[in-house]
Design an enzyme around this catalytic site. Structure first.
Site, mmCIF file in Angstrom:
data_model
loop_
_atom_site.group_PDB
_atom_site.id
_atom_site.type_symbol
_atom_site.label_atom_id
_atom_site.label_comp_id
_atom_site.label_asym_id
_atom_site.label_seq_id
_atom_site.Cartn_x
_atom_site.Cartn_y
_atom_site.Cartn_z
ATOM 1 N N LEU A 126 72.521 73.840 44.675
ATOM 2 C CA LEU A 126 71.459 73.558 44.785
ATOM 3 C C LEU A 126 71.267 72.386 43.608
ATOM 4 O O LEU A 126 70.620 71.334 43.919
ATOM 5 C CB LEU A 126 70.474 74.592 44.348
ATOM 6 C CG LEU A 126 68.980 74.437 44.131
ATOM 7 C CD1 LEU A 126 68.211 74.000 45.322
ATOM 8 C CD2 LEU A 126 68.367 75.862 43.610
ATOM 9 N N GLU A 128 71.298 69.333 40.812
ATOM 10 C CA GLU A 128 72.105 67.821 40.660
ATOM 11 C C GLU A 128 71.851 67.509 39.335
ATOM 12 O O GLU A 128 71.136 68.132 38.407
ATOM 13 C CB GLU A 128 71.204 67.115 41.612
ATOM 14 C CG GLU A 128 71.493 67.595 43.107
ATOM 15 C CD GLU A 128 70.756 66.843 44.153
ATOM 16 O OE1 GLU A 128 70.017 65.823 43.923
ATOM 17 O OE2 GLU A 128 70.851 66.901 45.371
ATOM 18 N N THR A 159 79.354 76.974 40.552
ATOM 19 C CA THR A 159 80.238 77.806 40.183
ATOM 20 C C THR A 159 81.161 78.448 41.403
ATOM 21 O O THR A 159 81.088 78.298 42.533
ATOM 22 C CB THR A 159 79.495 79.304 40.246
ATOM 23 O OG1 THR A 159 78.372 79.118 38.920
ATOM 24 C CG2 THR A 159 80.445 80.409 39.745
ATOM 25 N N GLY A 246 70.055 86.694 43.034
ATOM 26 C CA GLY A 246 70.783 86.138 42.172
ATOM 27 C C GLY A 246 70.457 86.495 40.807
ATOM 28 O O GLY A 246 71.327 86.906 39.758
ATOM 29 N N ARG A 247 69.318 86.366 40.422
ATOM 30 C CA ARG A 247 68.674 86.707 39.154
ATOM 31 C C ARG A 247 68.894 88.274 38.862
ATOM 32 O O ARG A 247 69.127 88.577 37.660
ATOM 33 C CB ARG A 247 67.332 86.324 39.024
ATOM 34 C CG ARG A 247 67.159 85.110 39.090
ATOM 35 C CD ARG A 247 65.998 84.336 39.266
ATOM 36 N NE ARG A 247 66.187 82.912 39.255
ATOM 37 C CZ ARG A 247 65.060 81.906 39.622
ATOM 38 N NH1 ARG A 247 63.818 82.316 40.038
ATOM 39 N NH2 ARG A 247 65.252 80.456 39.597
ATOM 40 N N GLU A 367 70.996 79.984 36.877
ATOM 41 C CA GLU A 367 70.102 80.665 38.178
ATOM 42 C C GLU A 367 68.501 80.911 37.458
ATOM 43 O O GLU A 367 68.113 81.598 37.478
ATOM 44 C CB GLU A 367 70.446 82.101 38.409
ATOM 45 C CG GLU A 367 72.049 81.813 39.047
ATOM 46 C CD GLU A 367 72.421 82.883 40.030
ATOM 47 O OE1 GLU A 367 71.325 83.628 40.408
ATOM 48 O OE2 GLU A 367 73.555 82.933 40.349
HETATM 49 N N1 CAA Z 1 60.183 82.930 47.847
HETATM 50 C C1 CAA Z 1 59.921 82.422 48.806
HETATM 51 N N2 CAA Z 1 59.160 80.952 48.764
HETATM 52 C C2 CAA Z 1 59.239 80.427 47.683
HETATM 53 C C3 CAA Z 1 59.646 81.131 46.483
HETATM 54 C C4 CAA Z 1 60.251 82.417 46.673
HETATM 55 N N3 CAA Z 1 60.802 83.069 45.503
HETATM 56 N N4 CAA Z 1 59.614 80.110 45.116
HETATM 57 C C5 CAA Z 1 59.068 79.302 45.766
HETATM 58 N N5 CAA Z 1 58.702 79.247 47.100
HETATM 59 C C6 CAA Z 1 57.963 78.324 47.898
HETATM 60 C C7 CAA Z 1 56.618 78.154 47.726
HETATM 61 O O1 CAA Z 1 55.979 79.152 48.195
HETATM 62 C C8 CAA Z 1 56.386 76.619 47.972
HETATM 63 O O2 CAA Z 1 56.321 76.590 49.435
HETATM 64 P P1 CAA Z 1 55.116 75.680 50.213
HETATM 65 O O3 CAA Z 1 55.554 74.316 49.688
HETATM 66 O O4 CAA Z 1 55.012 75.945 51.364
HETATM 67 O O5 CAA Z 1 53.819 75.966 49.514
HETATM 68 C C9 CAA Z 1 57.673 75.963 47.759
HETATM 69 O O6 CAA Z 1 58.595 76.876 47.672
HETATM 70 C C10 CAA Z 1 57.649 75.182 46.445
HETATM 71 O O7 CAA Z 1 57.591 76.379 45.280
HETATM 72 P P2 CAA Z 1 56.725 75.889 44.018
HETATM 73 O O8 CAA Z 1 55.715 74.714 44.383
HETATM 74 O O9 CAA Z 1 56.733 77.053 43.028
HETATM 75 O O10 CAA Z 1 57.941 74.659 43.508
HETATM 76 P P3 CAA Z 1 58.411 74.200 42.109
HETATM 77 O O11 CAA Z 1 58.610 72.683 42.100
HETATM 78 O O12 CAA Z 1 56.855 74.441 41.172
HETATM 79 O O13 CAA Z 1 59.388 75.025 41.299
HETATM 80 C C11 CAA Z 1 60.412 76.732 39.992
HETATM 81 C C12 CAA Z 1 59.355 76.241 40.786
HETATM 82 C C13 CAA Z 1 60.372 78.042 39.787
HETATM 83 C C14 CAA Z 1 60.630 75.908 38.685
HETATM 84 C C15 CAA Z 1 61.851 76.392 40.857
HETATM 85 O O14 CAA Z 1 62.026 75.241 41.041
HETATM 86 C C16 CAA Z 1 62.947 77.024 39.854
HETATM 87 O O15 CAA Z 1 63.409 78.194 40.380
HETATM 88 N N6 CAA Z 1 63.728 76.510 39.391
HETATM 89 C C17 CAA Z 1 64.976 76.851 38.979
HETATM 90 C C18 CAA Z 1 66.118 76.521 39.844
HETATM 91 C C19 CAA Z 1 67.134 77.454 39.576
HETATM 92 O O16 CAA Z 1 67.194 78.373 39.332
HETATM 93 N N7 CAA Z 1 68.584 76.849 39.746
HETATM 94 C C20 CAA Z 1 69.652 77.755 39.391
HETATM 95 C C21 CAA Z 1 70.768 76.910 40.225
HETATM 96 S S1 CAA Z 1 72.038 78.112 40.795
HETATM 97 C C22 CAA Z 1 73.141 78.053 39.425
HETATM 98 O O17 CAA Z 1 72.539 78.360 38.159
HETATM 99 C C23 CAA Z 1 74.609 77.755 39.592
HETATM 100 C C24 CAA Z 1 75.119 78.815 39.793
HETATM 101 O O18 CAA Z 1 76.335 78.778 40.520
HETATM 102 C C25 CAA Z 1 75.337 80.201 39.036
#
Ligand code: CAA
Length: 384
Positions: A126, A128, A159, A246-247, A367
């Site tokens: 996811l 970048e 990962t 994941g969380r 995550e």
């Molecule tokens: N379930 C369903 N839909 C969801 C949702 C959920 N949990 N969370 C958001 N959405 C939907 C929203 O309803 C919205 O839909 P619409 O466009 O239809 O309204 C859309 O997704 C956008 O949501 P937001 O407006 O809330 O988005 P945002 O840009 O404000 O971001 C955020 C919110 C919580 C900050 C999110 O970007 C986020 O979680 N960021 C962190 C990303 C992350 O965890 N990255 C980890 C990557 S994996 C990793 O760590 C590597 C590994 O391999 C371990």
């Protein structure tokens, strides 16, 4: 006192994980950490045990377990080595769950059973380089070309990316509008044999050194059209939903790290004599151990309460964020205290707690950082 009220089956899963870790992980973990060595034989071993298909249905060779059993196993693995745990957590919680929830019957038939058996390790792409917490701003593009998609971009912090056989990658299909989050992003099933797929830079990390974290470069990568996962434009929503699983997994990992630090600190406090008695007899150390045990127990109780709700089919989004937030901050705090109990010996690699301290830190970052978890929780309370 049996705080968690486990079933026979849950106890058996936890004990199987504990025995596996004692034999195949604990004796080697310090060396893997020193060498930044990912041990590929673990994939097959975990697959044989069923631990790479813990939540998948039996028809796809999964164990079809409840979330609590899975999290118990994950905690035990993390107690042995957090690097092995993150491989298992990402695989089970993200790509496997995404395919199972949103894949077509054909996609599930093709990919899930090999994933459950440990023949194809899963990864999740996811983030970048310029899109971390703000995942919705990702730039990797997917453009349609006949019966293929052509993907261009660099994914970061992947990962297990060096050994993955299936990667669920998010890319922007709505390139005209560059819309944030929402509907502009799609999910794709990527395999490393695709033309234009490259493993890029491997990160040199503070902790979790035995888990390879890499960039993936998609250079005009041609992806057959039937590798689109679910509906076009729904990839961000799918990714967010999957991160709820994941969380919970990262919370279990953090609890495993914290429990290991507590175990080592308590044992050491009884062995180490200063001023003519074991340091465990000093109230300053007793209070530290008491606080450590209390926080670990509280983190585990929260996680299992939320996992039980998930097993009943309830939505747990913000509560999953609470689990990750509380458990990861507990892990960082408890490992810091453990280093303090060990004193100078806590600061050297000859003893186990400095590794746990380094491993704990990432649980507050990946995550979703602690700050992102607070955003998710805050919004559920009506915050902005
Ligand atoms: N379930 C369903 N839909 C969801 C949702 C959920 N949990 N969370 C958001 N959405 C939907 C929203 O309803 C919205 O839909 P619409 O466009 O239809 O309204 C859309 O997704 C956008 O949501 P937001 O407006 O809330 O988005 P945002 O840009 O404000 O971001 C955020 C919110 C919580 C900050 C999110 O970007 C986020 O979680 N960021 C962190 C990303 C992350 O965890 N990255 C980890 C990557 S994996 C990793 O760590 C590597 C590994 O391999 C371990």
């Amino acid at each position: 006192m049996e705080l968690l009220a486990l079933t026979e089956e849950q106890r058996a899963i936890r004990d199987t994980a504990r025995a596996f870790v004692a034999e195949h992980v604990v004796p080697f973990a310090a060396q893997w950490d020193r060498d930044a060595h990912f041990e590929p034989s673990l994939i097959a071993r975990l697959g044989e045990l069923g631990f790479l298909g813990m939540l998948l249905p039996a028809e796809h060779d999964g164990l079809a377990l409840d979330a609590r059993s899975y999290l118990l196993a994950l905690e035990e693995v993390a107690r042995g080595d957090a690097s092995v745990a993150v491989m298992m957590s990402v695989h089970n919680s993200l790509p496997s769950q995404m395919l199972n929830a949103f894949g077509s019957d054909e996609q599930k038939r093709r990919f899930l059973a090999p994933m459950a058996r440990g023949e194809r390790l899963g990864a999740f792409a996811l983030s970048e380089p310029e899109a971390g917490s703000d995942a919705g701003s990702l730039r990797c593009q997917a453009r349609r070309d006949g019966d293929h998609w052509v993907l261009d971009g660099t994914k970061a912090w992947v990962t297990s990316g060096t050994h993955a056989g299936v990667i669920i990658a998010m890319a922007r299909t709505d390139t005209a509008e560059l819309r944030r989050g929402g509907r502009g992003i799609s999910a794709f099933i990527i395999t490393p044999d695709l033309p234009g797929f490259k493993v890029g830079k491997k990160e040199d990390k503070l902790g979790l050194r035995a888990s390879p974290t890499v960039q993936l470069v998609f250079d005009q990568m041609r992806v057959p059209a039937d590798r689109l996962l679910g509906a076009e434009g729904m990839g961000f929503v799918y990714a967010m939903q999957s991160l709820e699983h994941g969380r919970l997994g990262i919370a279990a990992q953090a609890i495993g790290i914290a429990q290991a630090a507590l175990d080592h600190a308590a044992a050491y406090a009884h062995e180490r004599h200063q001023f003519g008695k074991p340091i465990a007899e000093f109230q300053g150390i007793q209070f530290k151990l008491a606080d450590m045990a209390t926080r670990v127990t509280a983190a585990r109780a929260l996680l299992h309460t939320v996992a039980a709700a998930k097993d009943r089919g309830e939505a747990v989004g913000p509560a999953a964020s609470m689990c990750k937030l509380f458990a990861s901050e507990t892990a960082m705090w408890v490992t810091t205290q453990a280093v303090q109990v060990f004193g100078g010996y806590g600061y050297v690699k000859e003893y186990p707690v400095e590794k746990l301290f380094r491993d704990a830190k990432i649980t507050e970052i990946y995550e979703g950082t602690s700050e992102v978890q607070r955003i998710v929780i805050g919004r559920s309370l009506g915050g902005g």
